[in-house]
Structures are given as C-alpha cells and as structure tokens.
Design a protein around this motif. Structure first.
Motif, PDB file in Angstrom:
ATOM      1  N   GLY A 112     -20.291 -58.765 -41.732  1.00 15.00           N
ATOM      2  CA  GLY A 112     -20.978 -59.368 -40.605  1.00 15.00           C
ATOM      3  C   GLY A 112     -20.103 -59.332 -39.370  1.00 15.00           C
ATOM      4  O   GLY A 112     -18.871 -59.375 -39.466  1.00 15.00           O
ATOM      5  N   VAL A 113     -20.741 -59.229 -38.220  1.00 13.51           N
ATOM      6  CA  VAL A 113     -20.016 -59.250 -36.946  1.00 13.51           C
ATOM      7  C   VAL A 113     -20.709 -60.240 -36.022  1.00 13.51           C
ATOM      8  O   VAL A 113     -21.925 -60.144 -35.809  1.00 13.51           O
ATOM      9  CB  VAL A 113     -19.990 -57.870 -36.268  1.00 13.51           C
ATOM     10  N   ILE A 114     -19.971 -61.191 -35.491  1.00  5.21           N
ATOM     11  CA  ILE A 114     -20.497 -62.049 -34.432  1.00  5.21           C
ATOM     12  C   ILE A 114     -19.672 -61.791 -33.183  1.00  5.21           C
ATOM     13  O   ILE A 114     -18.454 -61.667 -33.238  1.00  5.21           O
ATOM     14  CB  ILE A 114     -20.483 -63.542 -34.811  1.00  5.21           C
ATOM     15  N   ALA A 115     -20.359 -61.675 -32.057  1.00  5.73           N
ATOM     16  CA  ALA A 115     -19.681 -61.325 -30.804  1.00  5.73           C
ATOM     17  C   ALA A 115     -20.593 -61.691 -29.639  1.00  5.73           C
ATOM     18  O   ALA A 115     -21.648 -62.301 -29.827  1.00  5.73           O
ATOM     19  CB  ALA A 115     -19.341 -59.832 -30.794  1.00  5.73           C
ATOM     20  N   THR A 116     -20.177 -61.295 -28.435  1.00  3.94           N
ATOM     21  CA  THR A 116     -21.003 -61.543 -27.255  1.00  3.94           C
ATOM     22  C   THR A 116     -22.190 -60.579 -27.226  1.00  3.94           C
ATOM     23  O   THR A 116     -22.229 -59.588 -27.954  1.00  3.94           O
ATOM     24  CB  THR A 116     -20.189 -61.353 -25.966  1.00  3.94           C
ATOM     25  N   ASP A 117     -23.125 -60.869 -26.352  1.00  2.00           N
ATOM     26  CA  ASP A 117     -24.296 -60.003 -26.198  1.00  2.00           C
ATOM     27  C   ASP A 117     -23.874 -58.564 -25.926  1.00  2.00           C
ATOM     28  O   ASP A 117     -24.393 -57.616 -26.521  1.00  2.00           O
ATOM     29  CB  ASP A 117     -25.177 -60.491 -25.031  1.00  2.00           C
ATOM     30  N   SER A 118     -22.910 -58.390 -25.009  1.00  2.94           N
ATOM     31  CA  SER A 118     -22.497 -57.053 -24.597  1.00  2.94           C
ATOM     32  C   SER A 118     -21.833 -56.280 -25.729  1.00  2.94           C
ATOM     33  O   SER A 118     -22.120 -55.096 -25.939  1.00  2.94           O
ATOM     34  CB  SER A 118     -21.533 -57.153 -23.405  1.00  2.94           C
ATOM     35  N   THR A 119     -20.951 -56.928 -26.476  1.00  3.41           N
ATOM     36  CA  THR A 119     -20.251 -56.254 -27.576  1.00  3.41           C
ATOM     37  C   THR A 119     -21.222 -55.832 -28.661  1.00  3.41           C
ATOM     38  O   THR A 119     -21.127 -54.723 -29.208  1.00  3.41           O
ATOM     39  CB  THR A 119     -19.157 -57.170 -28.168  1.00  3.41           C
ATOM     40  N   ILE A 120     -22.179 -56.703 -28.986  1.00  9.96           N
ATOM     41  CA  ILE A 120     -23.172 -56.372 -30.011  1.00  9.96           C
ATOM     42  C   ILE A 120     -24.079 -55.245 -29.531  1.00  9.96           C
ATOM     43  O   ILE A 120     -24.369 -54.293 -30.278  1.00  9.96           O
ATOM     44  CB  ILE A 120     -24.004 -57.613 -30.385  1.00  9.96           C
ATOM     45  N   ASP A 122     -23.387 -52.928 -27.450  1.00  4.21           N
ATOM     46  CA  ASP A 122     -22.597 -51.697 -27.431  1.00  4.21           C
ATOM     47  C   ASP A 122     -22.438 -51.104 -28.831  1.00  4.21           C
ATOM     48  O   ASP A 122     -22.274 -49.894 -28.986  1.00  4.21           O
ATOM     49  CB  ASP A 122     -21.220 -51.981 -26.830  1.00  4.21           C
ATOM     50  N   GLY A 123     -22.454 -51.964 -29.851  1.00  3.59           N
ATOM     51  CA  GLY A 123     -22.280 -51.475 -31.224  1.00  3.59           C
ATOM     52  C   GLY A 123     -20.857 -51.082 -31.546  1.00  3.59           C
ATOM     53  O   GLY A 123     -20.606 -50.303 -32.476  1.00  3.59           O
ATOM     54  N   ALA A 124     -19.902 -51.636 -30.799  1.00  2.00           N
ATOM     55  CA  ALA A 124     -18.508 -51.200 -30.911  1.00  2.00           C
ATOM     56  C   ALA A 124     -17.936 -51.411 -32.313  1.00  2.00           C
ATOM     57  O   ALA A 124     -17.260 -50.525 -32.855  1.00  2.00           O
ATOM     58  CB  ALA A 124     -17.656 -51.937 -29.877  1.00  2.00           C
ATOM     59  N   TYR A 125     -18.182 -52.570 -32.902  1.00  2.00           N
ATOM     60  CA  TYR A 125     -17.616 -52.832 -34.230  1.00  2.00           C
ATOM     61  C   TYR A 125     -18.274 -51.972 -35.306  1.00  2.00           C
ATOM     62  O   TYR A 125     -17.592 -51.419 -36.179  1.00  2.00           O
ATOM     63  CB  TYR A 125     -17.726 -54.314 -34.586  1.00  2.00           C
ATOM     64  N   GLU A 126     -19.582 -51.886 -35.261  1.00  2.00           N
ATOM     65  CA  GLU A 126     -20.282 -51.065 -36.259  1.00  2.00           C
ATOM     66  C   GLU A 126     -19.806 -49.618 -36.188  1.00  2.00           C
ATOM     67  O   GLU A 126     -19.560 -48.977 -37.218  1.00  2.00           O
ATOM     68  CB  GLU A 126     -21.796 -51.141 -36.025  1.00  2.00           C
ATOM     69  N   ARG A 127     -19.641 -49.128 -34.982  1.00  2.00           N
ATOM     70  CA  ARG A 127     -19.174 -47.758 -34.780  1.00  2.00           C
ATOM     71  C   ARG A 127     -17.768 -47.568 -35.348  1.00  2.00           C
ATOM     72  O   ARG A 127     -17.486 -46.581 -36.033  1.00  2.00           O
ATOM     73  CB  ARG A 127     -19.203 -47.447 -33.280  1.00  2.00           C
ATOM     74  N   GLU A 128     -16.895 -48.529 -35.077  1.00  2.00           N
ATOM     75  CA  GLU A 128     -15.502 -48.428 -35.531  1.00  2.00           C
ATOM     76  C   GLU A 128     -15.413 -48.552 -37.046  1.00  2.00           C
ATOM     77  O   GLU A 128     -14.640 -47.832 -37.694  1.00  2.00           O
ATOM     78  CB  GLU A 128     -14.667 -49.518 -34.855  1.00  2.00           C
ATOM     79  N   GLN A 141     -24.593 -59.843 -35.091  1.00  2.00           N
ATOM     80  CA  GLN A 141     -25.335 -60.945 -34.497  1.00  2.00           C
ATOM     81  C   GLN A 141     -24.659 -61.407 -33.210  1.00  2.00           C
ATOM     82  O   GLN A 141     -23.480 -61.775 -33.217  1.00  2.00           O
ATOM     83  CB  GLN A 141     -25.416 -62.122 -35.473  1.00  2.00           C
ATOM     84  N   ALA A 142     -25.380 -61.370 -32.110  1.00  2.00           N
ATOM     85  CA  ALA A 142     -24.865 -61.912 -30.856  1.00  2.00           C
ATOM     86  C   ALA A 142     -24.814 -63.429 -30.955  1.00  2.00           C
ATOM     87  O   ALA A 142     -25.762 -64.058 -31.428  1.00  2.00           O
ATOM     88  CB  ALA A 142     -25.747 -61.482 -29.688  1.00  2.00           C
ATOM     89  N   ALA A 143     -23.707 -64.003 -30.530  1.00  2.00           N
ATOM     90  CA  ALA A 143     -23.530 -65.460 -30.592  1.00  2.00           C
ATOM     91  C   ALA A 143     -22.913 -65.950 -29.285  1.00  2.00           C
ATOM     92  O   ALA A 143     -21.934 -66.701 -29.274  1.00  2.00           O
ATOM     93  CB  ALA A 143     -22.657 -65.832 -31.785  1.00  2.00           C
ATOM     94  N   GLN A 144     -23.493 -65.522 -28.184  1.00  2.00           N
ATOM     95  CA  GLN A 144     -22.971 -65.826 -26.850  1.00  2.00           C
ATOM     96  C   GLN A 144     -22.753 -67.325 -26.591  1.00  2.00           C
ATOM     97  O   GLN A 144     -21.743 -67.702 -25.982  1.00  2.00           O
ATOM     98  CB  GLN A 144     -23.933 -65.256 -25.800  1.00  2.00           C
ATOM     99  N   PRO A 145     -23.645 -68.224 -27.051  1.00  2.00           N
ATOM    100  CA  PRO A 145     -23.447 -69.652 -26.759  1.00  2.00           C
ATOM    101  C   PRO A 145     -22.146 -70.233 -27.300  1.00  2.00           C
ATOM    102  O   PRO A 145     -21.662 -71.252 -26.789  1.00  2.00           O
ATOM    103  CB  PRO A 145     -24.662 -70.321 -27.420  1.00  2.00           C
ATOM    104  N   LEU A 146     -21.551 -69.589 -28.309  1.00  2.00           N
ATOM    105  CA  LEU A 146     -20.293 -70.100 -28.853  1.00  2.00           C
ATOM    106  C   LEU A 146     -19.161 -69.999 -27.826  1.00  2.00           C
ATOM    107  O   LEU A 146     -18.225 -70.798 -27.838  1.00  2.00           O
ATOM    108  CB  LEU A 146     -19.897 -69.337 -30.122  1.00  2.00           C
TER     109      LEU A 146
END
Length: 262
Positions: A112-120, A122-128, A141-146
């Motif tokens: 699982g990956v939680i990150a900001t709207d922009s990072t999710i 972009d797909g940066a983690y999935e790609r890496e 999953q974008a979790a910007q409010p955190l």
C-alpha cells in the motif's frame, strides 16, 4: 572530508522527519533546512509549479553553500528530482527510490502507498516498485488531509486518529502486507496509522531509508563532516510555525530559525 552543511528542503514541516533522523544517525553533519510554507501545500499544485519552487530552493542552497541536497518531500521528488539533478552541480537525492526499495525488501505480495494527491496521481511509487519487481500488487491512496493534521500540530489527538481512519479506510477491503508512508509528514502519525492498519502490516518510512542512503553516499564520496554540527532552519512562510514544529520534533535542538524570502 567536507564540513559544509547538508541542504534539506520540504513543502512544510514534514522534512523535519528527515532532519531529526540525520541528527540521530549523522550527528557531526550540519544542516540547512528550508520549509517552503509560503507555498504550502505542494500536494495539490501542478507539477510544473512544484518544479519551479524546488529549483529555486535548490539554487539558494547551492549558493549557501551546501555539499549535497536532500529533497525531503515525496511530492517534490516526484515532480522535480530529475530536473534539479541536472540543474545543480552538487549531489541531489530524493525519498521515493529508497522507500520503494525498502518496501520491496519486505517481500510483500501487496504494498500500500499513502501520499499526497500529486504523488498518487503521478504514480511515482507504483512505477518505482514495478521497476524493481513488476509482480507486486500496489494499492495507492491519496491521504492529503493527513498533511494538514501535522502542519497544524494535531498529531496524537483523537482528531488525528479519526482522520487517519477515514483516509485509510480503503485498506479495510483491500488488505496489504506493507504500507509506504509516502509523505514525510506521515511518520509523525505513525502510531495512528499502525492502529488503523494493524500490527501485521509493516510500515516503511522513506525518510528513514533516505537517511541510510545519505549515510552511504557521504561515505562513498568522502563527504563526511568532522566538525561540531549546526542546524539552521528557514521558513518561506510563518517562522513561528516552524519553531513550534522544531521544538516538538527536534526537541529544540537547532541553532537558529528564521524567515526566508525567495
């Protein structure tokens, strides 16, 4: 050996999670930290705009001068790492590859990956992750409010747990083995996140993995410092917010804190 400081930047206070780990793991290294709170948050802005901010800070740090730059922000790493590497004559490292590699090393079938709207987006983690092992399933999953919970000093409150529970509810029906905290603000909510996903899920902190990578890089390039460390913190926004965060998470262990106009 090189006694110049390490430059660290973030969109706000999240990068202090990297600063405190450098203090712990590399106590002889001086740090210049820039929290770009004047443009916070990065996670909802276009990548081209984020690249511009990061490059401006990078050029400032280069002239400081620093011996190396750490982009201690997942959103900024995704948007600007390759650009800043080409633009600056000093080594520049980000947080995404170390975090992805550490997650793969847990031998998880589903990450699982939680990150900001922009990072999710972009797909940066999935790609890496898929560069390393294309067979791993990734649930993002974008979790910007955190991010706002951390910036407003609301960690370790019932509200923090409630927001974490809401933002991570996808994992109730999509079980994971490992979870990447894909924003440097999120380690400050590690307790609440672990409560939500359960002890069976291994949490990966890219900030921690980045400092391990940084330590190796400094040794390999003979850049380790041998002097007494200093920690100069700058905010492009309200320096009082940075002071509050630094007192809380760095235990007041800093040399100076000031406003910065770029």
């Amino acid at each position: 050996m090189n006694n110049q400081p390490i430059g660290v930047m973030d969109s706000g206070l999240g990068g202090l999670s990297v600063v405190r780990l450098i203090q712990q793991q590399l106590p002889d290294e001086s740090i210049v930290f820039v929290g770009d709170e004047g443009h916070f948050p990065y996670g909802t802005k276009p990548q081209a705009e984020v690249r511009k901010f990061v490059l401006t800070i990078g050029k400032y740090l280069e002239k400081y001068p620093v011996k190396l730059m750490v982009i201690a922000c997942n959103t900024a790493t995704a948007a600007a790492l390759s650009t800043v590497k080409k633009a600056l004559p000093i080594p520049v490292i980000g947080v995404i590859h170390p975090g992805a590699q550490a997650a793969v090393n847990t031998h998880a079938h589903t990450i699982g990956v939680i990150a900001t709207d922009s990072t999710i987006k972009d797909g940066a983690y999935e790609r890496e992750i898929h560069k390393i092992d294309p067979t791993i399933k990734v649930i993002s999953q974008a979790a910007q409010p955190l991010v706002s919970i951390v910036e407003h000093g609301l960690t370790d409150t019932p509200q923090a747990q409630q927001v974490v529970n809401e933002q991570l509810s996808i994992f109730d029906t999509h079980p994971i083995d490992t979870l990447i905290l894909g924003c440097t603000h999120f380690p400050f909510l590690k307790k609440q996140i672990q409560n939500k996903v359960g002890k069976h899920v291994q949490l990966v902190d890219p900030a921690k993995e980045t400092v391990i990578h940084l330590q190796t890089l400094l040794k390999d390039k003979n850049l380790l410092s041998t002097t007494t460390a200093t920690y100069h913190l700058y905010s492009t926004g309200n320096k009082n917010t940075l002071i509050t965060g630094a007192n809380k998470w760095l235990h007041g262990n800093y040399t100076s804190c000031a406003s910065l106009t770029l």
